[in-house]
Enzyme design. Structure first.
Site, PDB file in Angstrom:
ATOM      1  CE  LYS A   1     -42.794   6.659   4.430  1.00 51.38           C
ATOM      2  NZ  LYS A   1     -44.333   6.752   4.525  1.00 51.38           N
TER       3      LYS A   1
ATOM      4  CG  ASP B   1     -45.275   7.395   1.036  1.00 48.10           C
ATOM      5  OD1 ASP B   1     -45.793   7.101  -0.059  1.00 48.10           O
ATOM      6  OD2 ASP B   1     -45.488   6.598   1.755  1.00 48.10           O
TER       7      ASP B   1
ATOM      8  CE  LYS C   1     -48.668   4.719  -0.357  1.00 50.40           C
ATOM      9  NZ  LYS C   1     -48.313   5.426   0.948  1.00 50.40           N
TER      10      LYS C   1
ATOM     11  CG  ASP D   1     -56.473  14.025  -9.172  1.00 47.56           C
ATOM     12  OD1 ASP D   1     -57.535  14.139 -10.215  1.00 47.56           O
ATOM     13  OD2 ASP D   1     -56.720  14.719  -8.331  1.00 47.56           O
TER      14      ASP D   1
ATOM     15  CB  THR E   1     -48.471  -3.760   2.274  1.00 40.04           C
ATOM     16  OG1 THR E   1     -48.306  -2.618   2.964  1.00 40.04           O
ATOM     17  CG2 THR E   1     -47.275  -4.188   1.334  1.00 40.04           C
TER      18      THR E   1
ATOM     19  NE  ARG F   1     -44.689   1.495  13.403  1.00 37.05           N
ATOM     20  CZ  ARG F   1     -45.480   0.727  13.425  1.00 37.05           C
ATOM     21  NH1 ARG F   1     -46.737   0.595  13.980  1.00 37.05           N
ATOM     22  NH2 ARG F   1     -45.598   0.129  11.933  1.00 37.05           N
TER      23      ARG F   1
HETATM   24  O1  C5P Z   1     -42.850   2.365  11.567  1.00 37.33           O
HETATM   25  P1  C5P Z   1     -42.710   1.603  10.396  1.00 37.33           P
HETATM   26  O2  C5P Z   1     -41.189   1.243  10.177  1.00 37.33           O
HETATM   27  O3  C5P Z   1     -43.627   0.228  10.285  1.00 37.33           O
HETATM   28  O4  C5P Z   1     -43.063   2.607   9.186  1.00 37.33           O
HETATM   29  C1  C5P Z   1     -42.808   2.199   7.718  1.00 37.33           C
HETATM   30  C2  C5P Z   1     -43.330   3.160   7.216  1.00 37.33           C
HETATM   31  O5  C5P Z   1     -43.414   2.873   5.980  1.00 37.33           O
HETATM   32  C3  C5P Z   1     -44.699   4.100   7.355  1.00 37.33           C
HETATM   33  O6  C5P Z   1     -44.452   5.443   7.278  1.00 37.33           O
HETATM   34  C4  C5P Z   1     -45.490   3.242   6.654  1.00 37.33           C
HETATM   35  O7  C5P Z   1     -46.683   4.248   6.260  1.00 37.33           O
HETATM   36  C5  C5P Z   1     -44.884   3.067   5.554  1.00 37.33           C
HETATM   37  N1  C5P Z   1     -45.305   1.805   4.448  1.00 37.33           N
HETATM   38  C6  C5P Z   1     -45.474   0.669   4.853  1.00 37.33           C
HETATM   39  N2  C5P Z   1     -45.909  -0.306   4.249  1.00 37.33           N
HETATM   40  C7  C5P Z   1     -46.143  -0.233   2.791  1.00 37.33           C
HETATM   41  C8  C5P Z   1     -46.175   1.365   2.418  1.00 37.33           C
HETATM   42  C9  C5P Z   1     -45.455   2.198   3.166  1.00 37.33           C
HETATM   43  O8  C5P Z   1     -45.189   0.355   6.049  1.00 37.33           O
HETATM   44  N3  C5P Z   1     -46.584  -0.794   2.084  1.00 37.33           N
END
Ligand code: C5P
Length: 226
Positions: A32, A59, A61, A64, A114, A205
Site C-alpha cells: 500500500k 491509497d 482517497k 474532487d 475511522t 507497523r
Molecule cells: O501500522 P498499521 O498496521 O496500524 O497501519 C495501518 C495502515 O492502514 C496505515 O497505512 C493507516 O493509514 C491505514 N488505515 C487505517 N485505518 C483506516 C484506514 C487506513 O489504519 N481506517
C-alpha cells in the site's frame, strides 16, 4: 492459499521503502502506497514497485469534482495499479468507475474515516450516527459500481452482508494477539478479520517495525493458514 497481506509502506521516502521491500522479498507481494510516500516520491515509486513484480494499492482517497476524479483515476488505471481508494460519495465513486473504464484497476470506497465520530459528522453538517452513514455509503458504493470497500475488521461482516460475496473488502486495524496496537483502537487478529469476510488485510507497523519484517510476515501467514 493466496497471500491476503498488503504491507503499508508508511515511510517518508524511497530509501526506507526499498529497504523494506527488499527485506520482505517474496514473503509479501502487495504494497500500500499512501499519501506520505506518494507525496515524497510520486508515481515513479509506484512504477518501480510494479516493474519489480509487486502489486500496488494506491491509497490516495480521491475526492474532487467528477471530471477531475475521472481523469485522475484514468491515470492510475494506466499505471497498472491494482487497488485505488476514493471517498464514498455517489458522484465521486461514479466518476472513478468511468475513469477506470475497462482496466484491471479495482476501486475501493472509503465510507467514514475511522478517526471520525459523531461530532466530526456534525461538524460536516451530517446529523447522523457513524454506523448509519457507513451503511448508507456501502449501499451507494454498490450502486455506483465500485468493486469494494475499506472497512474496519469490526464492521467487515456487516459490510459483507450489504456489499455481497464478490466485493473486495480491505481491512486495516489488524494485529496478531500480543502485538502492539499503536494508535489503533478497534483491532482484530488477521484470522478473525478474514473469517469475518475480509479479502485483504492491510498491515503496517506490526511488520514494518518488527526486528525481522520478513520473519514477521511469514509468521502472520502461518498464523492465518493454521
Ligand atoms: O501500522 P498499521 O498496521 O496500524 O497501519 C495501518 C495502515 O492502514 C496505515 O497505512 C493507516 O493509514 C491505514 N488505515 C487505517 N485505518 C483506516 C484506514 C487506513 O489504519 N481506517
Amino acid at each position: 492459499m493466496n497471500n491476503p497481506i498488503i504491507v503499508a509502506l508508511d515511510v517518508p521516502g524511497a530509501a526506507e521503502a526499498w529497504r523494506l521491500v527488499e527485506e520482505l522479498g517474496d514473503a509479501v507481494r502487495f504494497y500500500k502506497v499512501g499519501m506520505e510516500l506518494y507525496a515524497a516520491e510520486g508515481p515513479a515509486m509506484v512504477r518501480e514497485l510494479l516493474a519489480r513484480g509487486a502489486r500496488v494499492f494506491l491509497d490516495l482517497k480521491f475526492y474532487d469534482i467528477p471530471e477531475t476524479v475521472k481523469r485522475a483515476t484514468a491515470q492510475v488505471a494506466q499505471m497498472g495499479v491494482s487497488l485505488l481508494t476514493v471517498h464514498g460519495s455517489g458522484a465521486v465513486m461514479r466518476a472513478a468507475v468511468e475513469g477506470r473504464g475497462t482496466s484491471e484497476l479495482k476501486l475501493l470506497g472509503v465510507t467514514v474515516l475511522t478517526s471520525f465520530d459523531e461530532s466530526d459528522l456534525a461538524d460536516l453538517g451530517y446529523p447522523c450516527k457513524v454506523e448509519d452513514l457507513v451503511t448508507l455509503r456501502v449501499r451507494k458504493a454498490v450502486e455506483a459500481g465500485v468493486d469494494g470497500l475499506v472497512c474496519s475488521p469490526l464492521e467487515v461482516s456487516r459490510v459483507r452482508e450489504i456489499a455481497g460475496a464478490a466485493a473486495v473488502l480491505v481491512t486495516p486495524g489488524v494485529r496478531s494477539a500480543g502485538a502492539a496496537t499503536g494508535d489503533q483502537k478497534r483491532v482484530a487478529t488477521p484470522k478473525e478479520a478474514l473469517r469475518s469476510g475480509a479479502t485483504y488485510l492491510v498491515i503496517g507497523r506490526q511488520i514494518t517495525r518488527a526486528a525481522d519484517p520478513r520473519a514477521e510476515a511469514l509468521r502472520i501467514r502461518e498464523e492465518i493458514e493454521s
